[in-house]
Design a protein around this motif. Structure first.
Motif, mmCIF file in Angstrom:
data_model
loop_
_atom_site.group_PDB
_atom_site.id
_atom_site.type_symbol
_atom_site.label_atom_id
_atom_site.label_comp_id
_atom_site.label_asym_id
_atom_site.label_seq_id
_atom_site.Cartn_x
_atom_site.Cartn_y
_atom_site.Cartn_z
ATOM 1 N N GLN A 117 -2.174 -84.396 37.500
ATOM 2 C CA GLN A 117 -1.040 -83.522 37.210
ATOM 3 C C GLN A 117 -0.933 -83.493 36.033
ATOM 4 O OE1 GLN A 117 0.713 -87.367 39.157
ATOM 5 N NE2 GLN A 117 2.116 -85.965 39.783
ATOM 6 N N ILE A 118 -1.970 -84.583 34.961
ATOM 7 C CA ILE A 118 -2.390 -84.341 33.293
ATOM 8 C C ILE A 118 -3.110 -83.676 32.912
ATOM 9 C CG2 ILE A 118 -4.150 -84.899 31.331
ATOM 10 C CD1 ILE A 118 -3.596 -87.848 33.104
ATOM 11 N N LEU A 119 -3.694 -82.114 33.871
ATOM 12 C CA LEU A 119 -4.764 -81.711 33.241
ATOM 13 C C LEU A 119 -2.749 -80.343 33.706
ATOM 14 C CD1 LEU A 119 -7.805 -81.418 35.725
ATOM 15 C CD2 LEU A 119 -7.561 -81.834 32.993
ATOM 16 N N ARG A 120 -2.388 -80.357 34.675
ATOM 17 C CA ARG A 120 -1.135 -78.939 34.735
ATOM 18 C C ARG A 120 -0.132 -79.765 33.284
ATOM 19 N NH1 ARG A 120 -1.587 -81.507 40.908
ATOM 20 N NH2 ARG A 120 -2.851 -79.805 41.969
ATOM 21 N N ARG A 139 -9.141 -78.052 35.016
ATOM 22 C CA ARG A 139 -10.874 -77.455 34.309
ATOM 23 C C ARG A 139 -10.760 -76.716 33.721
ATOM 24 N NH1 ARG A 139 -14.847 -82.174 35.864
ATOM 25 N NH2 ARG A 139 -15.595 -81.029 34.059
ATOM 26 N N ARG A 140 -11.269 -75.699 34.683
ATOM 27 C CA ARG A 140 -11.810 -74.819 34.702
ATOM 28 C C ARG A 140 -10.281 -73.634 34.106
ATOM 29 N NH1 ARG A 140 -15.053 -73.998 40.421
ATOM 30 N NH2 ARG A 140 -17.240 -75.154 39.644
ATOM 31 N N GLU A 141 -9.277 -73.693 34.473
ATOM 32 C CA GLU A 141 -8.437 -73.249 34.243
ATOM 33 C C GLU A 141 -8.248 -73.651 32.567
ATOM 34 O OE1 GLU A 141 -4.425 -73.223 36.680
ATOM 35 O OE2 GLU A 141 -5.755 -73.655 38.511
ATOM 36 N N ILE A 142 -8.395 -74.857 32.520
ATOM 37 C CA ILE A 142 -7.819 -75.007 30.625
ATOM 38 C C ILE A 142 -9.223 -74.285 29.554
ATOM 39 C CG2 ILE A 142 -8.080 -77.305 29.308
ATOM 40 C CD1 ILE A 142 -6.322 -78.497 31.490
ATOM 41 N N GLN A 143 -10.173 -74.790 30.530
ATOM 42 C CA GLN A 143 -11.012 -73.820 29.458
ATOM 43 C C GLN A 143 -10.714 -72.716 29.283
ATOM 44 O OE1 GLN A 143 -15.244 -73.057 31.401
ATOM 45 N NE2 GLN A 143 -15.893 -74.063 29.483
ATOM 46 N N GLY A 144 -10.490 -71.629 30.251
ATOM 47 C CA GLY A 144 -10.436 -70.797 29.934
ATOM 48 C C GLY A 144 -8.766 -70.278 28.948
ATOM 49 N N GLU A 171 -12.976 -90.481 31.315
ATOM 50 C CA GLU A 171 -13.736 -89.722 32.149
ATOM 51 C C GLU A 171 -13.538 -88.584 31.914
ATOM 52 O OE1 GLU A 171 -17.538 -88.708 32.583
ATOM 53 O OE2 GLU A 171 -16.627 -91.107 32.166
ATOM 54 N N LEU A 172 -11.982 -87.964 31.969
ATOM 55 C CA LEU A 172 -11.032 -86.927 32.369
ATOM 56 C C LEU A 172 -10.938 -85.920 31.039
ATOM 57 C CD1 LEU A 172 -9.586 -84.710 33.364
ATOM 58 C CD2 LEU A 172 -7.204 -85.688 33.380
ATOM 59 N N ILE A 173 -10.646 -87.378 29.555
ATOM 60 C CA ILE A 173 -10.687 -87.292 28.515
ATOM 61 C C ILE A 173 -12.103 -85.750 27.696
ATOM 62 C CG2 ILE A 173 -10.433 -87.944 25.353
ATOM 63 C CD1 ILE A 173 -8.429 -86.950 27.472
ATOM 64 N N ARG A 174 -13.370 -86.833 28.366
ATOM 65 C CA ARG A 174 -14.911 -86.925 28.132
ATOM 66 C C ARG A 174 -14.732 -85.462 28.144
ATOM 67 N NH1 ARG A 174 -19.380 -84.841 31.080
ATOM 68 N NH2 ARG A 174 -21.269 -85.799 30.354
ATOM 69 N N ASN A 175 -14.356 -84.879 29.660
ATOM 70 C CA ASN A 175 -15.102 -83.375 30.340
ATOM 71 C C ASN A 175 -14.407 -82.340 29.891
ATOM 72 O OD1 ASN A 175 -16.627 -84.533 32.369
ATOM 73 N ND2 ASN A 175 -14.908 -85.102 33.673
ATOM 74 N N LEU A 176 -13.061 -82.740 28.911
ATOM 75 C CA LEU A 176 -12.360 -81.784 28.203
ATOM 76 C C LEU A 176 -13.153 -81.303 26.888
ATOM 77 C CD1 LEU A 176 -8.401 -82.970 28.662
ATOM 78 C CD2 LEU A 176 -9.858 -81.203 29.537
ATOM 79 N N LEU A 177 -13.238 -82.873 27.054
ATOM 80 C CA LEU A 177 -14.022 -81.727 25.106
ATOM 81 C C LEU A 177 -15.056 -81.082 25.488
ATOM 82 C CD1 LEU A 177 -13.421 -85.702 23.492
ATOM 83 C CD2 LEU A 177 -12.619 -83.202 22.969
ATOM 84 N N GLY A 184 -13.681 -76.071 19.803
ATOM 85 C CA GLY A 184 -13.282 -75.951 18.232
ATOM 86 C C GLY A 184 -11.980 -77.034 18.600
ATOM 87 N N LEU A 185 -11.635 -77.552 19.693
ATOM 88 C CA LEU A 185 -10.617 -78.628 20.354
ATOM 89 C C LEU A 185 -10.823 -79.760 20.486
ATOM 90 C CD1 LEU A 185 -8.185 -78.997 23.003
ATOM 91 C CD2 LEU A 185 -10.137 -80.015 24.498
ATOM 92 N N TRP A 186 -10.275 -80.529 19.308
ATOM 93 C CA TRP A 186 -10.252 -82.329 19.283
ATOM 94 C C TRP A 186 -8.901 -81.865 19.396
ATOM 95 C CZ3 TRP A 186 -5.507 -82.672 16.772
ATOM 96 C CH2 TRP A 186 -5.072 -81.405 16.081
ATOM 97 N N ILE A 187 -8.887 -84.349 20.133
ATOM 98 C CA ILE A 187 -7.924 -84.716 20.581
ATOM 99 C C ILE A 187 -7.880 -86.205 19.768
ATOM 100 C CG2 ILE A 187 -7.586 -86.141 22.769
ATOM 101 C CD1 ILE A 187 -8.989 -84.027 24.027
ATOM 102 N N VAL A 188 -6.304 -86.200 19.669
ATOM 103 C CA VAL A 188 -6.285 -87.785 19.509
ATOM 104 C C VAL A 188 -4.824 -88.324 20.410
ATOM 105 C CG1 VAL A 188 -5.152 -88.966 17.442
ATOM 106 C CG2 VAL A 188 -5.643 -86.142 16.805
ATOM 107 N N LEU A 189 -5.811 -89.899 20.824
ATOM 108 C CA LEU A 189 -5.216 -90.590 21.615
ATOM 109 C C LEU A 189 -4.029 -91.681 20.679
ATOM 110 C CD1 LEU A 189 -7.872 -90.967 24.348
ATOM 111 C CD2 LEU A 189 -5.910 -88.855 24.058
#
Length: 345
Positions: A117-120, A139-144, A171-177, A184-189
């Motif tokens: 649900q977070i990925l969606r 995750r593959r869709e987000i990557q694309g 772990e999801l955040i780690r995989n996204l990065l 160049g994706l950066w994330i702020v939690l």
């Protein structure tokens, strides 16, 4: 001047239409300096929030210069009401007009959400229609989607409010990065204080960590700065010189416990009560009763509903994220007892 006796339902008027206009008219202000939803309004560069904003600004600027660096994860932590959501909104607005960046905001919510649900939610915020059923497919869709953004010469950034993640969510955040290296994706939690500890304990995230920024309680001088700068931003030549006399400020300082959301809440309620009573400034009696009533509301779990807006290159999704249980209450028994005792005297 009207009687100083307050109605026991005075705070019931706080969330009614016309609240801000009534305050502005009563004190000759151009607007409400302490609105119920203060996430997107006046930013006061306190000794806590000013340096935090500058550190995030610097780090985000560095991301654009070197999108392949590893430290693409930042964490901003603080108790509820410490100004995390406000800081997120300020940062988002500052970069909204930068055509080189695409910011995605995921707002916090008390709902329980799965990884999928977070990925969606992220895909929806990017304007994509999620198709995959599994986390790997999404995750593959987000990557694309992010690589498509990168090919346009735009760097993506993800701001996650209420991100008190544990276990698989971290772990999801780690995989996204990892999945999006090269974009160049950066994330702020933005989360509660123990989020930083949970992140730092995960070996898979340590090498990805950038700044960890805590938002602590405000000292008295900063509390006065917030009161004064917010009022001065709305002041006219007809506004009374002092709306919060020294004695009143003592009550406000004590009740707020250095928490900026509590400060804004009590200040706005005090002005509304004073406007209803026809006073030219907040009196100690009004401040004590308002502080007591707000403390009771807090104990009963009464929370104002806040909203956010979409602006420029900022894209927001309303799909809620996971929160790890209810946020901690900040009011202390000592403060509540002091307010009651003071009133009795």
């Amino acid at each position: 001047m009207a009687s100083s006796t307050l109605s026991p339902t005075i705070l019931g008027l706080n969330d009614r239409p016309g609240r801000g206009a009534r305050i502005a008219e009563a004190f000759a202000l151009t607007g409400d300096p302490f609105p119920l939803d203060s996430h997107g309004d006046i930013f006061v560069a306190t000794s806590v929030h000013g340096p935090a904003r500058e550190e995030l600004r610097r780090w985000i600027a560095e991301m654009l210069e070197d999108p392949n660096r590893n430290d693409r994860l930042a964490v901003v932590t603080g108790e509820e009401g410490s100004g995390k959501s406000h800081l997120l909104t300020v940062i988002a607005h500052e970069f909204a007009s930068d055509a080189r960046r695409r910011l995605v905001i995921l707002p916090g919510s008390p709902g329980q959400r799965t990884d999928a649900q977070i990925l969606r939610a992220i895909l929806s915020a990017l304007g994509a229609d999620p198709i995959g059923r599994t986390g790997l497919e999404l995750r593959r869709e987000i990557q694309g989607a992010l690589r498509a953004v990168d090919q346009q010469g735009i760097q993506p950034g993800l701001l996650v409010d209420g991100a008190d993640f544990k276990g698989s969510h971290l772990e999801l955040i780690r995989n996204l990065l990892r999945d999006t290296e090269g974009t160049g994706l950066w994330i702020v939690l933005f989360g509660t204080p123990d989020l930083q500890l949970r992140v730092s304990r995960r070996r898979s995230l340590r090498g990805l960590m950038g700044p960890a920024i805590p938002l602590g309680p405000l000292p008295v001088a900063d509390l006065d700065m917030v009161l004064d700068e917010r009022i001065d931003a709305m002041r006219t030549d007809r506004t009374p010189t002092t709306l919060f006399p020294p004695g009143v400020r003592t009550t406000v300082h004590s009740w707020s416990e250095g928490n900026i959301a509590k400060l804004v809440g009590i200040a706005g309620a005090c002005l509304l009560a004073s406007a209803i009573q026809g006073n030219e400034a907040v009196t100690p009696e009004i401040a004590r009763q308002v502080a007591r009533d707000l403390t009771i509301d807090e104990a009963n779990g009464v929370r104002p509903v806040s909203t956010s807006s979409q602006e420029g290159n900022v894209v927001q999704t309303q799909i809620p994220l996971l929160l790890d249980g209810p946020p901690p209450r900040l009011s202390s028994t000592t403060t509540q007892q002091a307010l009651w005792k003071e009133d009795e005297s």
